[in-house]
Design a protein around this motif. Structure first.
Motif, PDB file in Angstrom:
ATOM      1  N   ASN B   6      -0.566  -9.478   6.495  1.00 57.62           N
ATOM      2  CA  ASN B   6      -1.231  -8.231   6.818  1.00 57.62           C
ATOM      3  C   ASN B   6      -0.909  -7.825   8.351  1.00 57.62           C
ATOM      4  N   ALA B   8      -0.396  -5.137   9.476  1.00 57.23           N
ATOM      5  CA  ALA B   8      -1.193  -3.815  10.037  1.00 57.23           C
ATOM      6  C   ALA B   8      -2.048  -4.215  10.931  1.00 57.23           C
ATOM      7  N   MET B   9      -2.985  -5.365  10.410  1.00 60.52           N
ATOM      8  CA  MET B   9      -4.535  -5.845  11.303  1.00 60.52           C
ATOM      9  C   MET B   9      -3.976  -5.813  12.778  1.00 60.52           C
ATOM     10  N   ILE B  11      -2.415  -4.152  14.612  1.00 59.39           N
ATOM     11  CA  ILE B  11      -2.981  -2.864  15.586  1.00 59.39           C
ATOM     12  C   ILE B  11      -4.047  -2.186  15.325  1.00 59.39           C
ATOM     13  N   THR B  12      -5.113  -2.852  14.604  1.00 59.16           N
ATOM     14  CA  THR B  12      -6.570  -2.585  14.523  1.00 59.16           C
ATOM     15  C   THR B  12      -7.248  -3.358  15.506  1.00 59.16           C
ATOM     16  N   GLU B  13      -8.279  -2.598  15.813  1.00 59.13           N
ATOM     17  CA  GLU B  13      -9.530  -3.472  16.741  1.00 59.13           C
ATOM     18  C   GLU B  13     -10.241  -4.458  15.841  1.00 59.13           C
ATOM     19  N   TYR B  15      -8.418  -6.588  17.353  1.00 59.21           N
ATOM     20  CA  TYR B  15      -7.145  -7.588  17.714  1.00 59.21           C
ATOM     21  C   TYR B  15      -6.175  -6.887  18.834  1.00 59.21           C
ATOM     22  N   PHE B  16      -6.092  -5.562  18.528  1.00 62.05           N
ATOM     23  CA  PHE B  16      -4.803  -4.857  19.306  1.00 62.05           C
ATOM     24  C   PHE B  16      -5.495  -5.147  20.808  1.00 62.05           C
ATOM     25  N   SER B 196      -9.413 -14.036  11.764  1.00 62.86           N
ATOM     26  CA  SER B 196      -8.795 -13.603  10.614  1.00 62.86           C
ATOM     27  C   SER B 196      -8.091 -14.378   9.731  1.00 62.86           C
TER      28      SER B 196
END
Lengths: 246, 238
Positions: B6, B8-9, B11-13, B15-16, B196
């Motif tokens: 995953n 894409a995770m 660049i999600t909050e 984590y980013f 995660s």
């Protein structure tokens, strides 16, 4: 009668039990050119380094222009008045020739950059390499490097110049260009103390020749007399070897 | 393999934001520590070659102390032991600071690295011919001027390749700061994994961060080596 500009008085120096200088005395008058010769390890270079206080001696003293090197509290000031030229040039490789020559006039003597550069170019021109001023020493031939080193010493406008085997690291064809600069300097009245094996140079301009062996002066004589009638067997033997070169 | 990637995770909050903070912490921790280490290293290295026996003794003791204790142990010593030696009110002031672990890491890494830089400075100065010292002194420069204008600039050019390696080492050593609670990129990575269970993605970020920064450092140092290259003295290469 005026006092000698360099008075070396009973100089003695030993390191690690080895006696490098053993009671050396020598007077140099202003304007004289004295050539010091002798076999390697005889103490010639050590003697020169005592004159500007680069070497610490245990006995005797050197008096330069009235200042005792032994008691000198301000060696940098004393050294500014004594130029020195080395066997391996010792230009600073990370600076251009011009920066090499202007460093001490700016930092030690306090000249402005513009004034120091004017003086530097004058002396670089005198030794014939003004056109190389912007280059790094590594880009110059050995002869050019040594002439730059002479200009660096002259830029402080010293009263005395010391030469420590200035041509020994040079190819034969470059020796003459350095010797010519030194000849001109001697003829212009500079006081010079020269350690060299270039007997042609000695014969041409030396006022006196000093022959050293094992830390002592074996013989000191006028130039003509030294070449024609050396007083000591040791000096005659040395001269024979140096002149024959085999 | 049953692992579900995953990417894409990343660049999600949140984590980013965590990654950005972690990367920045690693970068400024390394840069600050390296600058302090360089200044200290030059000073201590100069002590080691000085004419004064007292300074040489000090320099030698400094180098052996900070070079011979593992960095990890030094970090613990700075965090737990050193503050105990401070006067009571200074200790209180220090403990009340917001980022004690961060500054502890700066101090620990700086001192450790400075001992190594000092040795490189010493080696470089010893490689400079005696005649350079004599020539500089013969023109009337004081010993301080000689070191400042002739010997140090020459030595630093000789030791640039070693400095590059040291710089890379500092970046990688900052990972140890996680043991005393600094949220630099490695610690951030562990945090992301714990939240995660995406270990591969998280550790890839950390690895790429170190790789990218070190490649950038190598680029800068190669440029610097070219700029400071001494014509005719040091062979151009690398």
């Amino acid at each position: 009668m005026t006092a000698p500009i360099i008075q070396i008085q009973d100089l003695g120096l030993a390191f690690d039990g080895f006696t490098a200088l053993d009671g050396v005395s020598l007077d140099v008058m202003a304007g004289q050119c004295i050539v010091v010769c002798g076999p390697s390890g005889s103490g010639k270079s050590t003697l020169l380094r005592c004159v500007n206080g680069l070497e610490r001696f245990q006995r005797g003293d050197v008096v330069v222009d009235g200042t005792s090197v032994r008691d000198c509290r301000d060696l940098p000031r004393l050294r500014r008045g004594i130029g020195m030229v080395f066997q391996h040039f010792e230009l600073y490789p990370h600076m251009t020739v011009l920066e090499n020559v202007t460093l001490a006039p700016i930092k030690a003597k306090g000249l402005s950059k513009a004034e120091a550069e004017r003086v530097a170019l004058h002396y670089l021109d005198q030794v014939g390499i003004a056109d190389q001023a912007g280059k790094h020493p590594g880009r110059l031939s050995g002869g050019q490097q040594q002439r730059a080193a002479i200009a660096r010493a002259l830029a402080l406008e010293p009263k005395v110049m010391l030469f420590d085997e200035p041509t020994s690291a040079l190819d034969p064809e470059m020796i003459s260009e350095v010797l010519r600069v030194m000849l001109d300097l001697a003829r212009s009245g500079m006081t010079m103390l020269v350690v060299t094996h270039e007997m042609g140079f000695a014969r041409e301009v030396a006022d006196r020749i000093v022959f050293m062996d094992r830390g002592s002066i074996v013989e000191t004589a006028g130039t003509a007399q030294f070449f024609s009638a050396s007083q000591t067997e040791r000096a005659r033997e040395f001269l024979h070897k140096v002149l024959a070169k085999i | 393999m049953n692992y579900q990637f995953n990417w894409a995770m990343l660049i999600t909050e949140p984590y980013f934001g965590w990654i950005a903070d972690g990367v920045l912490t690693t970068l400024h921790l390394a840069l600050i520590a390296w600058c302090i280490a360089f200044v200290l290293g030059v000073a201590v290295g100069s002590c080691r070659v000085s004419g004064s026996a007292v300074l040489r003794l000090f320099g030698g003791a400094y180098v052996e102390l900070f070079r011979n204790i593992p960095l990890l142990v030094q970090l613990f010593l700075w965090l737990y032991v050193a503050p105990q030696l401070l006067p009571a009110d200074t200790r209180l002031w220090w403990n009340r600071l917001d980022s004690v672990p961060y500054w502890t890491a700066v101090i620990g890494i700086s001192f450790y690295t400075s001992s190594r830089i000092a040795e490189q400075i010493r080696a470089a100065m010893n490689a400079i011919p005696q005649g350079q010292f004599r020539a500089a002194l013969s023109t009337g420069l004081t010993p301080v001027q000689m070191y400042r204008h002739v010997i140090l600039p020459y030595a630093i050019r000789i030791m640039l390749p070693a400095i590059t390696s040291e710089f890379l080492t500092v970046f990688k050593n900052t990972a140890l700061a996680l043991t005393i609670g600094v949220l630099e990129i490695t610690a951030t990575t562990r945090k992301i994994e714990a939240w995660s269970f995406k270990g591969i993605e998280a550790y890839t970020v950390a690895s790429l961060t170190y790789l990218a920064t070190t490649v950038a450092v190598i680029g800068v140092m190669t440029w610097l080596e070219r700029r400071l290259y001494i014509p005719g003295l040091i062979r151009r290469g690398g």
